[in-house]
Design a protein around this motif. Structure first.
Motif, short mmCIF file in Angstrom:
data_model
loop_
_atom_site.label_atom_id
_atom_site.label_comp_id
_atom_site.label_asym_id
_atom_site.label_seq_id
_atom_site.Cartn_x
_atom_site.Cartn_y
_atom_site.Cartn_z
N PRO A 194 2.42 -62.25 -6.68
CA PRO A 194 3.34 -61.49 -7.53
C PRO A 194 4.61 -61.07 -6.80
CG PRO A 194 1.12 -60.69 -7.80
CD PRO A 194 1.07 -61.68 -6.69
N ASP A 249 8.29 -62.06 -8.16
CA ASP A 249 9.39 -61.12 -8.39
C ASP A 249 10.66 -61.61 -7.72
OD1 ASP A 249 7.88 -59.47 -9.91
OD2 ASP A 249 7.74 -57.84 -8.45
N HIS A 300 12.06 -64.48 -9.65
CA HIS A 300 12.68 -64.05 -10.89
C HIS A 300 14.05 -63.44 -10.64
CE1 HIS A 300 13.19 -61.50 -14.56
NE2 HIS A 300 12.70 -62.57 -15.12
N GLY A 301 14.11 -62.58 -9.65
CA GLY A 301 15.39 -61.95 -9.33
C GLY A 301 16.43 -62.98 -8.91
N ASP A 313 3.71 -53.74 -0.25
CA ASP A 313 4.11 -54.43 -1.49
C ASP A 313 3.45 -53.82 -2.72
OD1 ASP A 313 5.26 -56.08 0.33
OD2 ASP A 313 3.87 -57.75 0.02
N GLU A 367 2.56 -54.71 -9.81
CA GLU A 367 2.55 -53.99 -11.07
C GLU A 367 1.21 -53.34 -11.41
OE1 GLU A 367 3.45 -56.56 -14.24
OE2 GLU A 367 3.89 -54.97 -15.66
N ASP A 386 11.62 -53.26 -3.47
CA ASP A 386 11.94 -53.86 -4.75
C ASP A 386 12.11 -55.36 -4.57
OD1 ASP A 386 12.96 -54.67 -7.11
OD2 ASP A 386 14.42 -53.04 -7.29
N ALA A 387 11.06 -56.09 -4.86
CA ALA A 387 11.08 -57.53 -4.63
C ALA A 387 12.15 -58.22 -5.46
CB ALA A 387 9.72 -58.14 -4.93
N ARG A 388 12.33 -57.72 -6.67
CA ARG A 388 13.34 -58.32 -7.53
C ARG A 388 14.72 -58.20 -6.90
NH1 ARG A 388 14.91 -57.11 -13.00
NH2 ARG A 388 15.95 -59.08 -13.43
N ASP A 421 8.35 -66.06 -18.45
CA ASP A 421 8.55 -65.16 -17.30
C ASP A 421 7.55 -65.47 -16.19
OD1 ASP A 421 9.07 -63.13 -15.52
OD2 ASP A 421 9.06 -61.55 -17.02
N ARG A 476 6.91 -63.83 -13.75
CA ARG A 476 6.22 -62.65 -13.25
C ARG A 476 4.90 -62.42 -13.97
NH1 ARG A 476 10.82 -58.42 -13.83
NH2 ARG A 476 10.86 -59.56 -15.77
#
Lengths: 380, 380
Positions: A112, A116, A119-120, A313, A316, A331-333, B108, B110
């Motif tokens: 995860p 992230d 995704h970011g 880490d 969620e 904040d991984a994103r 997504d 994530r």
DNA sequence: ATCCCCGCTGGAATCGATTCCATGGAATCG
DNA sequence: CGATTCCATGGAATCGATTCCAGCGGGGAT
């Protein structure tokens, strides 16, 4: 999100969205037989022909880089819309040495944390109309090299990587080939490459201080592999923090895993088998923390009561575990987004400065255990 | 910015490529400092020159598609290795209409479910030396269209998509442009596109049968959005299963979310507020299940004791929750891998058949609750 | 009025690889 | 031994867009 000076990207040729509805609604009227539908093979030449100008002019209009007459502009735009023209990124890339594609190499998107980051990074790339090539190294240096090779032949404009190993393989090749490169989360010694990392020292200090505050003196450490920079950084930070807080520096309290779940369990088992087991555990990564959690449970110990656990880490669902896990998080994103911003900067000829993002402690129930509780209860 | 009139020489490359040619006669030994380092700008022409053949021959040797003499083969291969030649995929793509890049569009990454799909797809692609372009639609139809547009201009060889919406936007464009396309997890009505999906009807039946067996008659359903095919399929399957098992078909037991966590909480709240609340919940997606879990807990109810909960999609850590979650699962990795295999097949001119993967029930503690337990305990 | 410059344009070269075509020489056949 | 076939090869066209260059017409300066 901060506002970044939007790079002068010639924005992939305009929205076909509206023309579809409008112009293609009644295409048959003009020439029924001559395919009115959007054709992937509409070329700039076609557009130029329809607009009655040369390809040169058509190109100038659509890229907007050069002066063109309003009349030509109008007609070329109209022709492009009517034909559903879409610039061929491959041809564009060949000629102009800009492919609008960047590579992203992480160890595993199923983690995860890396999902992230991905995704970011990807969302930031999209905002500048870059596409992101996804690559999973699976914590395997050989596959990392394979992918870098693939990226190289694809002639990506730049690469973001959470590197692994000593940097002997294709990482060197990259550097020599002068491909814009940014490290994310991890780094490799001896590379002068901008990076976006978390402040590992600070994170470890937060965790250790937190545990020390509760009265713990024997903290078991489940570290990462020494082949990964975060593994090394966190270990040395841990040793320093232990010294600073004058805690027990028994070498038997230090173990190392490989950032995978199973290794966390093994490490925990080893630590708890000690004749004077730790009263708290600190795991250098989320997956190993979960492994440790499972192991601890199987031994009949209760996290948060018999034993404290803090992990790196934030994931969620860590708050949904039993008990919710205390973590040192970043904040991984933002990590991914920042890395991509840096990369785009380097691609545009800028010189990016490395960024270190702060970590913060999120106390939850898993670290509620006090040392005497554990002490009163023999190992297993 | 291009104010300085400079010669048409791409400044970055030239120096190295020139002196290399000369130095290679006596490489490392003679001048250790000027190692024959790999240069990204070595072209086929360079290789041909060094091998003393024409570019045509060099190309034929390296692509292996045409007959060449052993002598030429040997020399070209040697030259390529020595120069560190790496084919330029962009040029190759332009000429041969094959980019070795495919697009993967999910809602997504994530979401662990999609991360698994992505991983499976990407690893399969790599095995055929294809790169995967990652795209997140964020459950947003507009962004989905944006990305399809980007894929189109990048001239990817094919696209795998977990589609969304009614297929009005760029999905139609794709079809008209004849881009090889495969649906994964979800489908869209009216598209003749091969797909890889899970057997939703079977999955729902398994879940309902399992709950019915425990004696539940009032099952609350937390469904997905009707704009997504899995949302629709699972709902109708649920209605059928309810009828088949002669359970309570109270319409108030049916709710719908949007496959995001928060909506699961809202739906659960609504269901539990009923004057005759359900004794079991079935969530059509993992994230909504977690949302429901949180909501149920906040109401002081215990999953697995006061209320049963079954979710779709197994997530690695569902077994670590309190209590471990019973799920109807499918192998997301296989889903992604299979989709990619189908796509590569279509790209190679084959005609892929849609695949439906089976689901299976993984019973864990969350569904241990028996209806009378809940009945004995008034709503909240 | 002459000259110059500037805005705009068409035409052509270019990016790097693939592939068609023609050719020269060797091998095969009658 | 001459004719046909075949193989390997060099040269050139091609993919689609960008960009340099030269030229054309018009407006402003002298």
């Amino acid at each position: 999100m901060e506002s970044i000076p939007k790079p002068a990207v010639p924005a992939v040729i305009s929205p076909t969205s509206h023309h579809q509805g409008g112009d293609f609604a009644a295409p048959a009227r003009a020439r029924p037989s001559e395919r009115p539908h959007v054709d992937a093979t509409v070329t700039l030449k076609d557009v130029a022909a329809r607009a009655g100008v040369s390809v040169g002019t058509a190109s100038r209009v659509l890229s907007g880089h050069s002066a063109t007459s309003p009349a030509a502009r109008e007609r070329v735009r109209a022709a492009a819309t009517e034909l559903g023209y879409r610039v061929n990124a491959r041809a564009q890339a060949l000629r102009s040495a800009r492919s609008h594609a960047v590579g992203l190499l992480v160890s595993d998107v199923r983690n995860p944390f890396f999902a992230d980051i991905a995704h970011g990074a990807e969302q930031t790339a999209l905002a500048s109309s870059y596409v992101t090539l996804l690559a999973n190294a699976n914590e395997d240096t050989a596959q990392q090299d394979t992918y870098l090779e693939v990226f190289l032949t694809q002639r990506v404009d730049g690469i973001i990587i959470a590197p692994q190993g000593e940097g002997r393989g294709n990482l060197r090749t990259l550097e020599q080939a002068r491909v814009p490169l940014v490290f994310v989360d991890r780094t490799v010694d001896g590379f002068d490459v901008p990076s976006v990392t978390a402040d590992n020292a600070q994170g470890v200090e937060l965790a250790v201080a937190h545990l020390a505050e509760q009265g713990h003196t024997r903290i078991g450490y489940i570290g990462g592999p020494p082949s990964v920079s975060t593994g090394r950084a966190r270990l040395s930070a841990f040793l320093e923090a232990i010294a600073r807080h004058r805690l027990d520096d028994d070498p038997a309290l230090i173990t190392a895993g490989d950032f995978r779940r199973a290794s966390g369990g093994t490490a925990a088992a080893k630590l708890l088998a000690h004749h004077r087991p730790p009263t708290a555990l600190l795991a250098a990564d989320s997956l190993m923390a979960v492994g440790a959690l499972t192991e601890v449970r199987q031994r009949g110990l209760r996290i948060g009561e018999d034993l404290a656990l803090v992990a790196f880490d934030d994931i969620e669902w860590f708050g949904e575990l039993d008990p919710p896990l205390t973590v040192v998080a970043h904040d991984a994103r933002a990590l991914g987004a920042t890395a991509m911003r840096l990369l785009l900067d380097v691609i545009d000829g800028g010189t990016a400065e490395s960024v270190v993002l702060p970590m913060r402690l999120i106390p939850r129930r898993s670290s509620a255990a006090r040392p005497h509780t554990a002490a009163s209860r023999p190992s297993a």
